[in-house]
Design a protein around this motif. Structure first.
Motif, short mmCIF file in Angstrom:
data_model
loop_
_atom_site.label_atom_id
_atom_site.label_comp_id
_atom_site.label_asym_id
_atom_site.label_seq_id
_atom_site.Cartn_x
_atom_site.Cartn_y
_atom_site.Cartn_z
N ARG A 25 0.84 -1.20 0.00
CA ARG A 25 0.00 0.00 0.00
C ARG A 25 0.87 1.25 0.00
N ASN A 26 0.25 2.37 -0.35
CA ASN A 26 0.95 3.66 -0.31
C ASN A 26 0.92 4.17 1.12
N GLU A 27 2.10 4.48 1.67
CA GLU A 27 2.13 4.96 3.05
C GLU A 27 3.46 5.62 3.38
#
Length: 99
Positions: A25-27
């Motif tokens: 995921r984008n984080e």
């Protein structure tokens, strides 16, 4: 706070980041004295991870993608990203909120 990760520049500031592509995921994954660790889902192929980084930072800082540019490290994990129109304090606050 790691002030060295964000430095002032003419017209904005520069964010030092370490990019991890092909993540789940984008984080914002963490922060060190030298850089902010950011993960994106896109693979490191044909600039897709760089585009994903710019899109992700645009959402975090609530600025148009056109005001964000990679100024160093296009092909590596360590990058310097210029963010136009934001001060270092604002950038650090938004990064800390995203953690």
């Amino acid at each position: 706070m790691a002030r060295a990760a964000v430095s002032p520049a003419r017209g904005g500031c520069v964010l030092a980041c370490r990019l991890t592509p092909s993540s789940s995921r984008n984080e914002v994954a963490g922060i060190t004295e030298e850089s902010v660790r950011i993960k994106v889902t896109s693979p490191p192929v044909e600039g897709k991870a760089n585009k994903a980084l710019i899109n992700f930072l645009g959402k975090i800082f609530k600025v148009p993608k056109s005001r964000i540019a990679i100024v160093k490290g296009e092909t590596g994990r360590q990058k310097k990203v210029f963010i136009e129109g934001l001060e270092t304090e604002v950038v650090m606050k938004k990064i800390m909120e995203a953690l």
